[in-house]
Write a protein that holds these residues in place. Structure first.
Motif, short mmCIF file in Angstrom:
data_model
loop_
_atom_site.label_atom_id
_atom_site.label_comp_id
_atom_site.label_asym_id
_atom_site.label_seq_id
_atom_site.Cartn_x
_atom_site.Cartn_y
_atom_site.Cartn_z
N ALA A 1 0.83 -1.21 0.00
CA ALA A 1 0.00 0.00 0.00
C ALA A 1 0.86 1.26 0.00
O ALA A 1 0.51 2.25 -0.65
N ILE A 2 1.98 1.22 0.70
CA ILE A 2 2.91 2.36 0.68
C ILE A 2 3.36 2.61 -0.75
O ILE A 2 3.39 3.75 -1.23
N PHE A 3 3.69 1.52 -1.46
CA PHE A 3 4.11 1.63 -2.86
C PHE A 3 2.98 2.18 -3.73
O PHE A 3 3.17 3.15 -4.45
N THR A 4 1.81 1.56 -3.68
CA THR A 4 0.74 1.95 -4.60
C THR A 4 0.24 3.37 -4.34
O THR A 4 -0.02 4.11 -5.29
N SER B 1 6.86 9.65 4.39
CA SER B 1 7.24 9.71 5.80
C SER B 1 6.03 9.46 6.70
O SER B 1 6.11 8.71 7.68
N ASP B 2 4.89 10.06 6.35
CA ASP B 2 3.66 9.86 7.12
C ASP B 2 3.22 8.40 7.05
O ASP B 2 2.84 7.81 8.06
N ARG B 3 3.27 7.82 5.84
CA ARG B 3 2.85 6.42 5.68
C ARG B 3 3.76 5.48 6.46
O ARG B 3 3.31 4.51 7.05
N LEU B 4 5.05 5.77 6.42
CA LEU B 4 6.01 4.93 7.14
C LEU B 4 5.88 5.11 8.65
O LEU B 4 6.17 4.20 9.42
N GLY B 5 5.46 6.29 9.08
CA GLY B 5 5.35 6.59 10.50
C GLY B 5 4.08 6.07 11.16
O GLY B 5 3.94 6.15 12.38
N GLU B 6 3.17 5.53 10.36
CA GLU B 6 1.95 4.98 10.94
C GLU B 6 2.30 3.86 11.90
O GLU B 6 3.18 3.06 11.65
N ALA C 1 12.97 8.19 4.53
CA ALA C 1 11.80 8.55 3.73
C ALA C 1 12.21 8.90 2.31
O ALA C 1 11.56 8.47 1.34
N GLN C 2 13.30 9.63 2.15
CA GLN C 2 13.80 9.99 0.83
C GLN C 2 14.23 8.74 0.05
O GLN C 2 13.93 8.60 -1.13
N ALA C 3 14.92 7.82 0.72
CA ALA C 3 15.38 6.60 0.06
C ALA C 3 14.20 5.73 -0.38
O ALA C 3 14.21 5.18 -1.50
N VAL C 4 13.18 5.62 0.45
CA VAL C 4 11.99 4.84 0.08
C VAL C 4 11.29 5.52 -1.10
O VAL C 4 10.88 4.86 -2.06
N TYR C 5 11.18 6.82 -1.05
CA TYR C 5 10.57 7.56 -2.16
C TYR C 5 11.33 7.29 -3.46
O TYR C 5 10.72 7.05 -4.50
N GLN C 6 12.66 7.33 -3.40
CA GLN C 6 13.46 7.10 -4.60
C GLN C 6 13.23 5.70 -5.17
O GLN C 6 13.15 5.53 -6.39
N MET C 7 13.15 4.70 -4.30
CA MET C 7 12.85 3.34 -4.76
C MET C 7 11.53 3.31 -5.51
O MET C 7 11.43 2.73 -6.59
#
Length: 129
Positions: free
Chosen positions: A77-80, A100-105, A115-121
């Motif tokens: 869901a974070i990806f989609t 960052s918000d999605r990961l912080g849930e 958060a930046q690294a996940v976004y880049q992926m």
């Protein structure tokens, strides 16, 4: 803390899996495939699922602390959701903030670099759709 080599390895594996999933078995040159056909093709939904699955694998490998306590559906869901943000034209800063918000849930501590690294992926995997 994320080790650069681990993150790099996770991104490479994820991109390789996504790239493999994107290869076409038809003999039709890429120039003949229109963007409209790609968006309306029933295969695009299947491709999104393959990419989400690849992201789950890369995320679990690259960010084990962030993956802890999350099932595959939550990670997918974070990806989609982030991919939808990217496709809708959300700016990078806004998308990173949303990641960052999605990961912080659930009370997970997320650093700006994570958060930046996940976004880049996610951004790499969403390209070309």
């Amino acid at each position: 803390m994320i080790r650069p080599f681990s993150l790099f390895s996770a991104v490479l594996v994820t991109c390789a899996l996504a790239g493999t999933a994107c290869q076409s078995e038809s003999n039709t040159p890429d120039a003949e495939i229109t963007a409209t056909a790609v968006r309306t093709s029933p295969d695009s939904a299947a491709l999104d699922q393959v990419k989400a699955g690849s992201f789950v694998i890369g995320f679990r490998g690259g960010f084990p602390a962030l993956a802890e306590g999350r099932d595959d559906a939550a990670i997918a869901a974070i990806f989609t959701e982030t991919c939808a943000d990217i496709r809708s034209g959300t700016t990078e800063n806004e998308a990173v903030s949303a990641v960052s918000d999605r990961l912080g849930e659930g009370g997970t501590q997320v650093g700006p670099q994570e958060a930046q690294a996940v976004y880049q992926m996610i951004a790499v995997m969403c390209q070309g759709q």
